[in-house]
Design an enzyme around this catalytic site. Sequence first.
Site, mmCIF file in Angstrom:
data_model
loop_
_atom_site.group_PDB
_atom_site.id
_atom_site.type_symbol
_atom_site.label_atom_id
_atom_site.label_comp_id
_atom_site.label_asym_id
_atom_site.label_seq_id
_atom_site.Cartn_x
_atom_site.Cartn_y
_atom_site.Cartn_z
ATOM 1 N N GLY A 89 3.797 2.221 -1.917
ATOM 2 C CA GLY A 89 4.940 2.946 -1.374
ATOM 3 C C GLY A 89 5.745 2.131 -0.379
ATOM 4 N N ARG A 153 3.202 0.433 -8.446
ATOM 5 C CA ARG A 153 1.814 0.795 -8.154
ATOM 6 C C ARG A 153 0.819 0.288 -9.205
ATOM 7 N NH1 ARG A 153 1.369 4.189 -3.881
ATOM 8 N NH2 ARG A 153 3.248 5.284 -3.183
ATOM 9 N N ASP A 183 -4.140 -0.552 1.762
ATOM 10 C CA ASP A 183 -5.545 -0.898 1.593
ATOM 11 C C ASP A 183 -5.896 -1.167 0.132
ATOM 12 O OD1 ASP A 183 -4.963 1.975 1.662
ATOM 13 O OD2 ASP A 183 -7.066 2.263 1.158
ATOM 14 N N ASP A 184 -5.401 -0.350 -0.792
ATOM 15 C CA ASP A 184 -5.688 -0.583 -2.207
ATOM 16 C C ASP A 184 -5.042 -1.872 -2.698
ATOM 17 O OD1 ASP A 184 -7.352 1.534 -2.677
ATOM 18 O OD2 ASP A 184 -5.806 2.860 -3.473
ATOM 19 N N LYS A 210 0.613 -3.249 5.028
ATOM 20 C CA LYS A 210 1.729 -2.312 4.990
ATOM 21 C C LYS A 210 1.242 -0.903 4.673
ATOM 22 C CE LYS A 210 2.858 -1.090 1.412
ATOM 23 N NZ LYS A 210 2.885 0.036 0.445
ATOM 24 N N THR A 211 1.652 0.084 5.421
ATOM 25 C CA THR A 211 1.548 1.502 5.060
ATOM 26 C C THR A 211 1.997 2.342 6.240
ATOM 27 O OG1 THR A 211 0.089 3.359 4.504
ATOM 28 C CG2 THR A 211 -0.923 1.541 5.643
ATOM 29 N N ASP A 213 1.250 5.302 6.618
ATOM 30 C CA ASP A 213 0.167 6.235 6.943
ATOM 31 C C ASP A 213 -0.689 5.752 8.111
ATOM 32 O OD1 ASP A 213 1.091 7.711 4.874
ATOM 33 O OD2 ASP A 213 -0.631 7.422 3.559
ATOM 34 N N GLU A 434 11.537 10.930 4.021
ATOM 35 C CA GLU A 434 12.577 10.658 5.024
ATOM 36 C C GLU A 434 12.237 9.446 5.893
ATOM 37 O OE1 GLU A 434 12.557 15.144 4.304
ATOM 38 O OE2 GLU A 434 11.101 13.520 4.460
#
Length: 562
Positions: A89, A153, A183-184, A210-211, A213, A434
């Site tokens: 993402g 992905r 992580d994946d 990167k993420t 989350d 967003e």
Amino acid sequence: MAKTYKIKNCSELQAERLNFKPTLPEMFKNGPASVKVKLGKTTKSVADQATVKKMFPHTYGLPEISFVKGKSSADTKKAIKAAVVLSGGQAPGGHNVIAGILDGLKKANPKNRLFGFLKGPGGVLENKLKEITPTLMAQYRNTGGFDLIQSGRTKIETPEQLGQAKENILKGKFDAFIVVGGDDSNTNAGVIAEYFKQEGMHTSVIGVPKTIDGDLKNEHIETSFGFDTATKIYSELVGNICRDVNSAQKYWHFVRLMGRSASHIALEVGFKTQPNIVLIGEEVLAKKMTLAQIIDYLAKTIVARSADGKNFGVALVPEGLIEFIPEMKELISALNDVLADHESALEKMHTIEEKKEFVISKLSPKLAKLMKSLPAGIASQLMLDRDPHGNVQVSLIETEKLLVEMLHHKLAELRKAGKFKGKFSAIMHFFGYEGRCGIPSNFDANYCYALGYNAAVLALNKCSGYLSSVKKLVKPAKNWECGGIPLTMMMNIERRKGKEKPVIKKALVELKGEPFKYLVKNRDNWAKTESYIFPGPIQYFGPAHVTDMTTKTLQYEQAKKK
């Protein structure tokens, strides 16, 4: 005089941001040739050491790397070709990672070249790429999104896929392959690094964390990029809602925030806005709370505020809350089995009610009771919304709607018992996409650029199987410390799709950590009062303590380490 850039079809702010110059850590001031590699101790995985070592015989146990001032090896001056891919993402700052890689390579040798694989790892397999030149890069510096080369992905993990990746990397004569992902994706980078070593290839494989989350973090990766910008965007929106709540004083707003596997975003936005309720999935799991207990907790706060004449408030809900509730996780698992085992029988049924009654009849008494207690819409989602593997798509479940509907029933019961005399009107929101492609904050612009530049230096030094690490992030950017952390060091073994798989361990909210302790210390007061904070939009210009601020999470985590 520094060159300025202009492009068509952009806002005034974006046009100004194109010319922002990120601050590099001081050690890189004179380029890659001014630093040398310092090897640290050999490493081991966070868990399952024997199994991970067996799976990664060529890259397990690599030493930690830090960069220090000094003369680099002669190899860093040789011309190389590097490739970068964006995986997973979007997150604010991806373009600055690429800019950092490009500038680091060009500073070492103007003949160095950088290519981007298009649309994620799928582009690696299809050998779709384009060269990233300084002229092209000039249009994307300090901008949001991943649109320069886009993302995807696809995972490169089967023998056939790994063989195809090898063929295309060799065909392109790439000396380095840089994977930007979560992580994946970085687990995948570790698998590719091991495979390339096994095949005798000399291509360095480097990861970049990167993420939005925030669940790719540890002692050496203090935060993943994009988290700062995304939480500032969400906090502006939540802050606006808090102000509206305090003005109208007649609604409860339930805000679901992105973060399926961890509650870092909800926690950070909670710090920035101080709403009345902040639910943390990890706490729910640790306390083994049932859905009914969560509803009781929410109702208690609503009733208490109503008794003070306050029929309004703001509650934050992490996207993955349902998966943290033990009984809901058990129900979802049971539903996956029932729906798979009786697929043909269910296809012959014509109404959702008929299907629901059939499914309930196949559940244990405890889970059947839970299923019956759920609002009809949510129960339907649990049975109808399936992913390609036939599993419940938990991320599509409107958790905030579930909570509000169950609260209406709970408060009606309390009203009937004479324990609630107020009003309850709820408005629901989901803030996710967003925040993924916003113009990066100064922190993320600097951090991403440093991560990319650092990845280039790792590649120039022929390091492979490493994740780009930039630390001491609560200090000014010029004082950040850089190096590389072995990808295998962060791995453990998890069972996925019936097989044991090596994966980088997700970082959940630590209930013994300083950030969560701060929430516990303050949430009772937030519940009772209107302690709302209104952070407003991201600030790009002005005093450094405003424009360059780090996240509250980092500040609380690093407070004792200064």
